[in-house]
Write an enzyme that holds these catalytic residues in place. Structure first.
Site, PDB file in Angstrom:
ATOM      1  N   HIS A 143       0.879  -1.180   0.000  1.00  0.00           N
ATOM      2  CA  HIS A 143       0.000   0.000   0.000  1.00  0.00           C
ATOM      3  C   HIS A 143       0.915   1.229   0.000  1.00  0.00           C
ATOM      4  O   HIS A 143       2.027   1.182   0.538  1.00  0.00           O
ATOM      5  CB  HIS A 143      -0.833  -0.057   1.287  1.00  0.00           C
ATOM      6  CG  HIS A 143      -1.875   1.003   1.437  1.00  0.00           C
ATOM      7  ND1 HIS A 143      -1.584   2.277   1.873  1.00  0.00           N
ATOM      8  CD2 HIS A 143      -3.206   0.972   1.232  1.00  0.00           C
ATOM      9  CE1 HIS A 143      -2.707   2.979   1.930  1.00  0.00           C
ATOM     10  NE2 HIS A 143      -3.711   2.214   1.545  1.00  0.00           N
ATOM     11  N   ASP A 148       3.386  -4.657   7.968  1.00  0.00           N
ATOM     12  CA  ASP A 148       2.161  -3.875   7.893  1.00  0.00           C
ATOM     13  C   ASP A 148       0.997  -4.864   7.978  1.00  0.00           C
ATOM     14  O   ASP A 148       0.693  -5.562   7.008  1.00  0.00           O
ATOM     15  CB  ASP A 148       2.154  -3.093   6.568  1.00  0.00           C
ATOM     16  CG  ASP A 148       0.820  -2.399   6.311  1.00  0.00           C
ATOM     17  OD1 ASP A 148      -0.128  -2.613   7.082  1.00  0.00           O
ATOM     18  OD2 ASP A 148       0.737  -1.651   5.314  1.00  0.00           O
ATOM     19  N   GLN A 182      -4.213  -5.268   6.808  1.00  0.00           N
ATOM     20  CA  GLN A 182      -5.221  -6.150   6.202  1.00  0.00           C
ATOM     21  C   GLN A 182      -5.241  -7.531   6.846  1.00  0.00           C
ATOM     22  O   GLN A 182      -6.064  -8.365   6.480  1.00  0.00           O
ATOM     23  CB  GLN A 182      -4.962  -6.297   4.690  1.00  0.00           C
ATOM     24  CG  GLN A 182      -5.154  -5.025   3.904  1.00  0.00           C
ATOM     25  CD  GLN A 182      -6.619  -4.557   3.879  1.00  0.00           C
ATOM     26  OE1 GLN A 182      -7.551  -5.337   4.040  1.00  0.00           O
ATOM     27  NE2 GLN A 182      -6.817  -3.261   3.675  1.00  0.00           N
ATOM     28  N   LYS A 199     -10.263  -1.267  10.751  1.00  0.00           N
ATOM     29  CA  LYS A 199     -10.489  -2.396   9.839  1.00  0.00           C
ATOM     30  C   LYS A 199     -10.867  -3.653  10.616  1.00  0.00           C
ATOM     31  O   LYS A 199     -11.126  -4.700  10.037  1.00  0.00           O
ATOM     32  CB  LYS A 199      -9.238  -2.657   8.996  1.00  0.00           C
ATOM     33  CG  LYS A 199      -8.897  -1.506   8.036  1.00  0.00           C
ATOM     34  CD  LYS A 199      -7.783  -1.899   7.115  1.00  0.00           C
ATOM     35  CE  LYS A 199      -7.071  -0.727   6.475  1.00  0.00           C
ATOM     36  NZ  LYS A 199      -7.820  -0.047   5.438  1.00  0.00           N
ATOM     37  N   CYS A 258      -4.749   2.430  -3.625  1.00  0.00           N
ATOM     38  CA  CYS A 258      -3.512   2.967  -3.035  1.00  0.00           C
ATOM     39  C   CYS A 258      -2.360   1.982  -3.210  1.00  0.00           C
ATOM     40  O   CYS A 258      -1.518   1.817  -2.315  1.00  0.00           O
ATOM     41  CB  CYS A 258      -3.672   3.330  -1.564  1.00  0.00           C
ATOM     42  SG  CYS A 258      -4.945   4.544  -1.246  1.00  0.00           S
TER      43      CYS A 258
HETATM   44  N1  7TS Z   1      -1.508  -0.667   4.797  1.00  0.00           N
HETATM   45  C1  7TS Z   1      -2.403  -1.462   4.194  1.00  0.00           C
HETATM   46  C2  7TS Z   1      -1.994  -2.843   3.768  1.00  0.00           C
HETATM   47  C3  7TS Z   1      -3.707  -0.990   3.989  1.00  0.00           C
HETATM   48  O1  7TS Z   1      -4.585  -1.795   3.401  1.00  0.00           O
HETATM   49  C4  7TS Z   1      -4.062   0.312   4.415  1.00  0.00           C
HETATM   50  C5  7TS Z   1      -5.413   0.882   4.150  1.00  0.00           C
HETATM   51  C6  7TS Z   1      -3.099   1.077   5.070  1.00  0.00           C
HETATM   52  C7  7TS Z   1      -1.831   0.557   5.229  1.00  0.00           C
HETATM   53  C8  7TS Z   1      -3.393   2.429   5.606  1.00  0.00           C
HETATM   54  O2  7TS Z   1      -4.244   2.324   6.703  1.00  0.00           O
HETATM   55  P1  7TS Z   1      -4.838   3.623   7.409  1.00  0.00           P
HETATM   56  O3  7TS Z   1      -5.833   3.085   8.380  1.00  0.00           O
HETATM   57  O4  7TS Z   1      -3.713   4.337   8.060  1.00  0.00           O
HETATM   58  O5  7TS Z   1      -5.458   4.431   6.318  1.00  0.00           O
HETATM   59  N2  7TS Z   1      -6.087   0.295   3.070  1.00  0.00           N
HETATM   60  C9  7TS Z   1      -7.213   0.726   2.478  1.00  0.00           C
HETATM   61  C10 7TS Z   1      -7.809   0.021   1.441  1.00  0.00           C
HETATM   62  O6  7TS Z   1      -7.407  -1.034   0.987  1.00  0.00           O
HETATM   63  N3  7TS Z   1      -8.911   0.682   1.041  1.00  0.00           N
HETATM   64  O7  7TS Z   1      -9.033   1.794   1.798  1.00  0.00           O
HETATM   65  C11 7TS Z   1      -7.983   1.827   2.700  1.00  0.00           C
END
Ligand code: 7TS
Length: 404
Positions: free
Chosen positions: A121, A198, A201, A224, A362
């Site tokens: 991401h 990370d 997910q 999530k 992303c």
């Molecule tokens: N890393 C991964 C693997 C992610 O899927 C996401 C967000 C992030 C980092 C960032 O997370 P945040 O909570 O700091 O924003 N992924 C997604 C997605 O797949 N669709 O919307 C957000």
């Protein structure tokens, strides 16, 4: 077996209609829905114990502080961290990664190497690029194959004594591929590199064991995994967190301040400057309890069935291609239909009540690899059903007919 209808009744939003149709929520990779117990816990916090933490001797402040620290302990147990002070509250995965990259700015030297994977991401790419620009370190990429799997031979070949950090997601958000992180961590440690995982997910689908994995950092977002937005966790091994400098300066992160010199608080407070998302942190603990009550074994079993069923049903559609065909997958299906832009399908099926994400998710380098502008991504949660998948497949078929 899970009683899905009973579980669905815990999520008020799932009984809504959207555009006059029953909501089918398949955008769980972006954020999960929240059970009533989590919604109630937020209200209860503000109604009964709202106060700032670690600051006052008064009763409410103590109650809020206790609840916050109890939640930290729940996270510690959940991910099996050795110490509670290795668990830092953050606003989310993005913040957690930036905290670490900021810290490595004082460690990396020109010519050092940072390995990222081709499956990341943007929030696990851009902060490392910024770090490399600042320090003169070199960013190298672990490549992937056509199935969306990282190529381990290439990873082995990239590792050397120059490698200082390896950063990789546990599960790819765009494709759902589960990465061989145990192998990656072992190999990276063998050349003395630190490893950040990370887990954004992964945490909705499984319970990570950070001691068993032996990772140096593990980051994730609360939103999530049924928790509130603006919550997240950075796990770091004690030795690393002691070595890294603070991310932000301010209240709560100090021992003593004079104009000549400031000394920093012990862990975890050194990294928790300012008033945090107190309600969010406390309620993340409620969300974790909720998930554990359902049980990750049950969650995984149900989600595997959903993945298998969705894959089979979607492949009935002529011209449909699934991206991420590797063996080890979480309940995510990313796909396109020949000659049709993913956005067009997404917009039409939204009118039919189906919420999916379309676009590059992303993860533009993955889209560039496949030479596509984006995909349609259906990401399933334990509260989804096969009947909902049937509704999505019918909707996609209808959209295809309209657009062909
Ligand atoms: N890393 C991964 C693997 C992610 O899927 C996401 C967000 C992030 C980092 C960032 O997370 P945040 O909570 O700091 O924003 N992924 C997604 C997605 O797949 N669709 O919307 C957000």
């Amino acid at each position: 077996m899970l009683d899905i209808q009973k579980i669905r009744a815990d999520f008020p939003i799932l009984s809504q209609t959207v555009n006059g149709k029953p909501l089918v929520y398949f955008d769980n990779g972006a954020t999960s829905q929240k059970p009533q117990i989590v919604i109630d816990a937020i209200e209860k916090y503000y109604q009964e114990i709202n106060a700032n933490i670690h600051r006052g001797v008064h009763t409410l402040s103590q109650l809020a502080t206790d609840a916050y620290e109890i939640s930290r302990g729940k996270v510690q147990q959940h991910i099996n961290a050795k110490f509670a002070h290795e668990v830092l509250f953050t606003p989310g995965t993005t913040h957690g990664i930036n905290l670490v990259t900021n810290g490595f700015a004082s460690i990396l030297k020109p010519g050092d190497e940072v390995l990222v994977s081709a499956l990341e991401h943007h929030s696990n790419i851009v902060p490392w690029q910024m770090l490399c620009e600042k320090t003169g370190a070199v960013l190298k990429v672990i490549p992937m194959n056509e199935d969306g799997e990282l190529i381990m031979d290439a990873f082995d070949a990239l590792l050397s004594e120059k490698t200082k950090v390896v950063t990789v997601n546990h599960i790819s958000n765009a494709l759902g591929i589960i990465n061989p992180i145990k192998y990656i961590i072992e190999k990276a440690h063998a050349v003395g590199a630190a490893v950040l995982i990370d887990g954004a997910q992964a945490v909705p689908h499984l319970k990570p064991d950070v001691q068993e994995l032996d990772c140096d950092f593990y980051v994730f977002s609360g939103h999530k995994m049924c928790g509130p937005t603006g919550t997240g966790i950075l796990y770091g091994k004690e030795a690393w967190l002691n070595k890294l400098p603070p991310y932000q300066g301010g209240g709560e992160m100090i021992k003593e301040v004079t104009f000549e010199k400031t000394t920093y608080a012990d862990l975890p407070h050194k990294f928790e400057a300012g008033t945090p998302n107190i309600a969010g942190g406390i309620v993340l603990g409620t969300a974790i309890d909720y998930l554990n009550n359902i049980g990750f074994d049950n969650i995984q079993k149900h989600e595997e069935e959903l993945l298998e069923y969705a894959t089979k049903r979607l492949l009935e559609i002529e011209g449909l291609r699934i991206y991420g065909t590797g063996k080890n997958k979480a309940s995510v299906v990313s796909f396109n239909i020949d000659g049709i832009h993913p956005y067009d399908i997404g917009s039409i099926i939204d009118k039919l009540g189906i919420a999916v994400r379309t676009g590059h998710h992303c993860a533009q380098p993955i889209m560039n690899f496949f030479c596509i502008p984006g995909t349609i991504r259906a990401s399933f949660s334990f509260y989804n059903t096969k009947e909902e998948i049937d509704l999505m497949v019918d909707a996609v078929k209808k959209a295809k007919t309209m657009l062909s």
